[in-house]
Design a protein around this motif. Structure first.
Motif, mmCIF file in Angstrom:
data_model
loop_
_atom_site.group_PDB
_atom_site.id
_atom_site.type_symbol
_atom_site.label_atom_id
_atom_site.label_comp_id
_atom_site.label_asym_id
_atom_site.label_seq_id
_atom_site.Cartn_x
_atom_site.Cartn_y
_atom_site.Cartn_z
ATOM 1 N N LEU A 1 104.741 11.036 82.024
ATOM 2 C CA LEU A 1 105.020 10.042 83.052
ATOM 3 C C LEU A 1 104.679 8.624 82.594
ATOM 4 O O LEU A 1 104.966 7.662 83.290
ATOM 5 N N SER A 2 104.050 8.510 81.448
ATOM 6 C CA SER A 2 103.640 7.189 80.959
ATOM 7 C C SER A 2 104.844 6.297 80.778
ATOM 8 O O SER A 2 105.946 6.748 80.478
ATOM 9 N N PHE B 1 96.448 4.767 89.252
ATOM 10 C CA PHE B 1 96.837 6.172 89.225
ATOM 11 C C PHE B 1 95.957 6.950 88.242
ATOM 12 O O PHE B 1 95.448 8.019 88.559
ATOM 13 N N ASP B 2 95.782 6.379 87.048
ATOM 14 C CA ASP B 2 94.961 7.046 86.030
ATOM 15 C C ASP B 2 93.507 7.184 86.472
ATOM 16 O O ASP B 2 92.805 8.075 86.002
ATOM 17 N N LEU C 1 101.532 15.448 82.531
ATOM 18 C CA LEU C 1 101.185 14.096 82.996
ATOM 19 C C LEU C 1 101.472 13.022 81.958
ATOM 20 O O LEU C 1 101.998 11.965 82.319
ATOM 21 N N ARG D 1 102.477 7.175 91.453
ATOM 22 C CA ARG D 1 102.115 6.320 90.311
ATOM 23 C C ARG D 1 102.716 4.926 90.471
ATOM 24 O O ARG D 1 102.067 3.921 90.196
ATOM 25 N N GLN D 2 103.944 4.879 90.936
ATOM 26 C CA GLN D 2 104.614 3.591 91.123
ATOM 27 C C GLN D 2 103.996 2.824 92.297
ATOM 28 O O GLN D 2 103.806 1.610 92.220
ATOM 29 N N VAL E 1 93.628 10.123 89.706
ATOM 30 C CA VAL E 1 93.945 11.521 89.391
ATOM 31 C C VAL E 1 92.673 12.345 89.200
ATOM 32 O O VAL E 1 92.534 13.407 89.808
ATOM 33 N N ALA F 1 100.065 2.192 87.547
ATOM 34 C CA ALA F 1 99.670 3.150 86.514
ATOM 35 C C ALA F 1 98.166 3.156 86.281
ATOM 36 O O ALA F 1 97.556 4.215 86.122
ATOM 37 N N VAL G 1 104.817 12.687 92.315
ATOM 38 C CA VAL G 1 103.838 12.177 91.357
ATOM 39 C C VAL G 1 104.296 10.813 90.833
ATOM 40 O O VAL G 1 103.507 9.857 90.792
ATOM 41 N N ARG G 2 105.565 10.710 90.458
ATOM 42 C CA ARG G 2 106.094 9.424 89.965
ATOM 43 C C ARG G 2 106.020 8.354 91.052
ATOM 44 O O ARG G 2 105.666 7.207 90.781
#
Length: 110
Positions: free
Chosen positions: A108-109, A21-22, A105, A13-14, A25, A18, A9-10
């Motif tokens: 992870l911010s 990713f948002d 989730l 996102r990377q 999802v 971000a 997941v990280r």
């Protein structure tokens, strides 16, 4: 083995950023719901296999490792022609994975 591969997941996102990713999802979760809807009405082995394959791919994208593993097992059985599959396990695992994912989730911010 963890229900969710948080490193996956990280990494996702990377890789996509971000903000993207948002945005993706909710799309992934919607696609998972659509695959489950197809799974619920599937009657033939090929229909089951295809729906399980789609859900497995979606699960892998989100890092839902338990769900992906279960889908793979049942997809293999459907490929062999089986139609009497324990789909309730899939639904329960998706529900649990989604809940765990959504609760954690925000951690992870940046």
């Amino acid at each position: 083995m963890a229900m969710i591969d948080w490193q996956r997941v990280r990494d996702l996102r990377q890789e996509i950023g971000a903000e993207v990713f948002d945005q993706v999802v909710p799309l992934f979760l919607t696609e998972a719901d659509e695959a489950v809807a197809r799974l619920r009405v599937a009657r033939t082995a090929p229909e089951l296999r295809d729906a399980l394959h789609a859900l497995k791919g979606n699960a892998l994208n989100l890092g839902f490792t338990d769900l992906a593993r279960q889908c793979q097992t049942l997809e293999t059985r459907a490929e062999a022609g089986e139609t009497d599959l324990p789909l309730a396990e899939i639904y329960v695992t998706l529900h649990r994975s989604r809940a765990l994912f959504l609760v954690n989730l925000p951690d992870l911010s940046d």
